[in-house]
Design a protein around this motif. Structure first.
Motif, PDB file in Angstrom:
ATOM      1  N   ASN A   1     -85.795 -38.743 -33.548  1.00 51.71           N
ATOM      2  CA  ASN A   1     -85.620 -39.268 -34.891  1.00 51.71           C
ATOM      3  C   ASN A   1     -85.475 -38.096 -35.848  1.00 51.71           C
ATOM      4  O   ASN A   1     -85.960 -37.007 -35.595  1.00 51.71           O
ATOM      5  N   GLY A   2     -84.820 -38.353 -36.964  1.00 52.77           N
ATOM      6  CA  GLY A   2     -84.614 -37.303 -37.951  1.00 52.77           C
ATOM      7  C   GLY A   2     -83.149 -37.218 -38.320  1.00 52.77           C
ATOM      8  O   GLY A   2     -82.376 -38.164 -38.132  1.00 52.77           O
ATOM      9  N   THR A   3     -82.747 -36.078 -38.850  1.00 50.14           N
ATOM     10  CA  THR A   3     -81.352 -35.924 -39.254  1.00 50.14           C
ATOM     11  C   THR A   3     -80.451 -35.944 -38.016  1.00 50.14           C
ATOM     12  O   THR A   3     -80.790 -35.377 -36.979  1.00 50.14           O
ATOM     13  N   PRO A   4     -79.283 -36.594 -38.103  1.00 52.62           N
ATOM     14  CA  PRO A   4     -78.442 -36.789 -36.921  1.00 52.62           C
ATOM     15  C   PRO A   4     -77.736 -35.518 -36.470  1.00 52.62           C
ATOM     16  O   PRO A   4     -77.249 -34.723 -37.282  1.00 52.62           O
ATOM     17  N   VAL A   5     -77.655 -35.385 -35.151  1.00 54.86           N
ATOM     18  CA  VAL A   5     -76.930 -34.293 -34.503  1.00 54.86           C
ATOM     19  C   VAL A   5     -76.132 -34.896 -33.352  1.00 54.86           C
ATOM     20  O   VAL A   5     -76.686 -35.615 -32.517  1.00 54.86           O
ATOM     21  N   VAL A   6     -74.839 -34.597 -33.306  1.00 57.04           N
ATOM     22  CA  VAL A   6     -73.977 -35.067 -32.221  1.00 57.04           C
ATOM     23  C   VAL A   6     -73.544 -33.866 -31.390  1.00 57.04           C
ATOM     24  O   VAL A   6     -73.035 -32.877 -31.926  1.00 57.04           O
ATOM     25  N   LEU A   7     -73.732 -33.952 -30.077  1.00 50.02           N
ATOM     26  CA  LEU A   7     -73.408 -32.888 -29.147  1.00 50.02           C
ATOM     27  C   LEU A   7     -72.086 -33.212 -28.457  1.00 50.02           C
ATOM     28  O   LEU A   7     -71.937 -34.292 -27.860  1.00 50.02           O
ATOM     29  N   LEU A   8     -71.127 -32.279 -28.512  1.00 49.58           N
ATOM     30  CA  LEU A   8     -69.781 -32.484 -27.980  1.00 49.58           C
ATOM     31  C   LEU A   8     -69.505 -31.468 -26.878  1.00 49.58           C
ATOM     32  O   LEU A   8     -69.507 -30.261 -27.107  1.00 49.58           O
ATOM     33  N   HIS A   9     -69.247 -31.970 -25.698  1.00 52.09           N
ATOM     34  CA  HIS A   9     -69.197 -31.149 -24.488  1.00 52.09           C
ATOM     35  C   HIS A   9     -67.896 -30.362 -24.339  1.00 52.09           C
ATOM     36  O   HIS A   9     -66.877 -30.645 -24.977  1.00 52.09           O
ATOM     37  N   ALA A  10     -67.939 -29.387 -23.445  1.00 51.99           N
ATOM     38  CA  ALA A  10     -66.764 -28.589 -23.091  1.00 51.99           C
ATOM     39  C   ALA A  10     -65.757 -29.424 -22.312  1.00 51.99           C
ATOM     40  O   ALA A  10     -66.099 -30.446 -21.704  1.00 51.99           O
ATOM     41  N   GLY A  11     -64.507 -28.968 -22.287  1.00 49.53           N
ATOM     42  CA  GLY A  11     -63.476 -29.664 -21.535  1.00 49.53           C
ATOM     43  C   GLY A  11     -63.662 -29.594 -20.038  1.00 49.53           C
ATOM     44  O   GLY A  11     -63.074 -30.391 -19.302  1.00 49.53           O
ATOM     45  N   ILE A  12     -64.460 -28.650 -19.552  1.00 49.57           N
ATOM     46  CA  ILE A  12     -64.737 -28.553 -18.115  1.00 49.57           C
ATOM     47  C   ILE A  12     -66.020 -29.284 -17.744  1.00 49.57           C
ATOM     48  O   ILE A  12     -66.523 -29.125 -16.632  1.00 49.57           O
ATOM     49  N   ALA A  13     -66.541 -30.095 -18.658  1.00 47.88           N
ATOM     50  CA  ALA A  13     -67.856 -30.706 -18.444  1.00 47.88           C
ATOM     51  C   ALA A  13     -67.872 -32.126 -18.998  1.00 47.88           C
ATOM     52  O   ALA A  13     -66.843 -32.739 -19.254  1.00 47.88           O
ATOM     53  N   ASP A  14     -69.062 -32.651 -19.189  1.00 46.49           N
ATOM     54  CA  ASP A  14     -69.291 -33.930 -19.844  1.00 46.49           C
ATOM     55  C   ASP A  14     -70.650 -33.844 -20.524  1.00 46.49           C
ATOM     56  O   ASP A  14     -71.220 -32.743 -20.628  1.00 46.49           O
ATOM     57  N   ARG A  15     -71.183 -34.952 -21.001  1.00 41.80           N
ATOM     58  CA  ARG A  15     -72.396 -34.898 -21.814  1.00 41.80           C
ATOM     59  C   ARG A  15     -73.593 -34.339 -21.062  1.00 41.80           C
ATOM     60  O   ARG A  15     -74.580 -33.902 -21.679  1.00 41.80           O
ATOM     61  N   ARG A  16     -73.532 -34.310 -19.729  1.00 46.27           N
ATOM     62  CA  ARG A  16     -74.657 -33.780 -18.946  1.00 46.27           C
ATOM     63  C   ARG A  16     -74.889 -32.298 -19.197  1.00 46.27           C
ATOM     64  O   ARG A  16     -75.986 -31.789 -18.899  1.00 46.27           O
ATOM     65  N   MET A  17     -73.888 -31.590 -19.737  1.00 48.66           N
ATOM     66  CA  MET A  17     -74.081 -30.158 -19.972  1.00 48.66           C
ATOM     67  C   MET A  17     -75.145 -29.893 -21.020  1.00 48.66           C
ATOM     68  O   MET A  17     -75.614 -28.763 -21.155  1.00 48.66           O
ATOM     69  N   TRP A  18     -75.513 -30.919 -21.789  1.00 48.40           N
ATOM     70  CA  TRP A  18     -76.519 -30.766 -22.848  1.00 48.40           C
ATOM     71  C   TRP A  18     -77.920 -31.147 -22.384  1.00 48.40           C
ATOM     72  O   TRP A  18     -78.804 -31.363 -23.209  1.00 48.40           O
ATOM     73  N   ARG A  19     -78.151 -31.190 -21.088  1.00 47.93           N
ATOM     74  CA  ARG A  19     -79.437 -31.674 -20.580  1.00 47.93           C
ATOM     75  C   ARG A  19     -80.610 -30.811 -21.033  1.00 47.93           C
ATOM     76  O   ARG A  19     -81.745 -31.294 -21.099  1.00 47.93           O
ATOM     77  N   GLU A  20     -80.361 -29.534 -21.352  1.00 46.39           N
ATOM     78  CA  GLU A  20     -81.436 -28.653 -21.788  1.00 46.39           C
ATOM     79  C   GLU A  20     -81.645 -28.684 -23.305  1.00 46.39           C
ATOM     80  O   GLU A  20     -82.614 -28.109 -23.804  1.00 46.39           O
ATOM     81  N   GLN A  21     -80.730 -29.337 -24.025  1.00 49.47           N
ATOM     82  CA  GLN A  21     -80.829 -29.361 -25.493  1.00 49.47           C
ATOM     83  C   GLN A  21     -81.432 -30.659 -26.023  1.00 49.47           C
ATOM     84  O   GLN A  21     -82.067 -30.664 -27.077  1.00 49.47           O
ATOM     85  N   ILE A  22     -81.207 -31.764 -25.346  1.00 55.62           N
ATOM     86  CA  ILE A  22     -81.520 -33.074 -25.936  1.00 55.62           C
ATOM     87  C   ILE A  22     -82.987 -33.172 -26.326  1.00 55.62           C
ATOM     88  O   ILE A  22     -83.322 -33.473 -27.476  1.00 55.62           O
TER      89      ILE A  22
END
Length: 265
Positions: A18-39
């Motif tokens: 919760n809080g101010t919104p942040v949208v994570l946009l993945h690399a072209g060689i990846a998908d949303r799973r690349m952000w597993r360490e950030q979420i």
């Protein structure tokens, strides 16, 4: 994983916090799973959305014209977000920049990691580097193409594969094989580009911009980071992260998470 309809397509995303919104946009060689360490790290202060761009990961690809930057704003509309900070890596960074230029009132900040820029043409030196490291690959042989892209982008030209975590290479290869299938399918769909493209418009960005890259990434990516930082009026250039290449948030999450938490509004 949740799916939501955006501009006629069902897009997949993960959400936390919760809080101010942040949208994570993945690399072209990846998908949303690349952000597993950030979420989880960012969710301590923010409402975090990790999106699969249309056609990638678990998001659909209807055979209708669209623009990735319009999908990002459509996602904000669907989730009831007036504005969000966008964090993008590589192709996802290019989409983030395009969104900020096309819809400036919807973006509160940009964090760009190893980013591309729409309209940028790769130099002859980078093309030669690809030839020396990878060579000719059949684009429809996803296993071979993914192996080449991982060698070029995830290992990087200044490291040997044995210097990189083997689990990272396995995970990156699996994501890239799926992304290559997505890109092949996207080639049959009318994907609208930002016009004029972002490459000559970086001075129009009117939000805070954080720019970073891995020290082991392709040299032209690091040069692009320098260029963005020089052009965008409110940009801050992070020092290159040692022993990291193109999937910087996945490979070196600790310095990335610290920088993001210090930067994001």
């Amino acid at each position: 994983m949740t799916k939501i309809e955006v501009n006629g397509a069902m897009l997949a995303y993960d959400e936390a916090g919760n809080g101010t919104p942040v949208v994570l946009l993945h690399a072209g060689i990846a998908d949303r799973r690349m952000w597993r360490e950030q979420i989880d790290a960012l969710a301590t202060r923010h409402r975090v959305i990790a999106l699969d761009l249309r056609g990638y990961g678990e998001s659909e690809l209807p055979p209708t014209p669209f623009a990735h930057h319009d999908d990002v704003v459509g996602l904000l509309d669907a989730l009831g977000m007036a504005r969000a900070a966008l964090v993008g890596c590589s192709f996802g960074g290019a989409v983030a920049i395009d969104t900020a230029l096309a819809h400036p009132d919807r973006v509160s900040a940009l964090a760009l990691l190893g980013t591309a820029v729409s309209g940028h043409e790769w130099s002859e030196q980078t093309n030669d580097l690809w030839e020396s490291l990878v060579g000719d690959v059949d684009p429809e042989d996803f296993a071979a193409a993914a192996a080449g892209e991982v060698r070029f982008w995830v290992v990087g030209p200044e490291r040997a594969p044995e210097q990189v975590d083997p689990e990272l290479l396995r995970f990156a290869t699996a994501m890239d094989e799926r992304a290559l299938a997505a890109e092949l399918a996207l080639g049959a769909v009318d994907v609208a580009e930002l016009h004029p493209p972002a490459t000559g418009r970086l001075r129009e960005l009117r939000v805070p911009v954080l720019v970073g890259a891995g020290a082991a990434d392709v040299p032209e990516i690091r040069q692009l980071a320098d260029h963005i930082a020089a052009e965008a009026p409110q940009a801050v250039r992070l020092p290159d992260v040692p022993d990291a290449a193109h999937l910087l948030p996945l490979e070196r999450p600790t310095p990335v998470n610290t920088a993001l938490l210090n930067f994001l509004p």
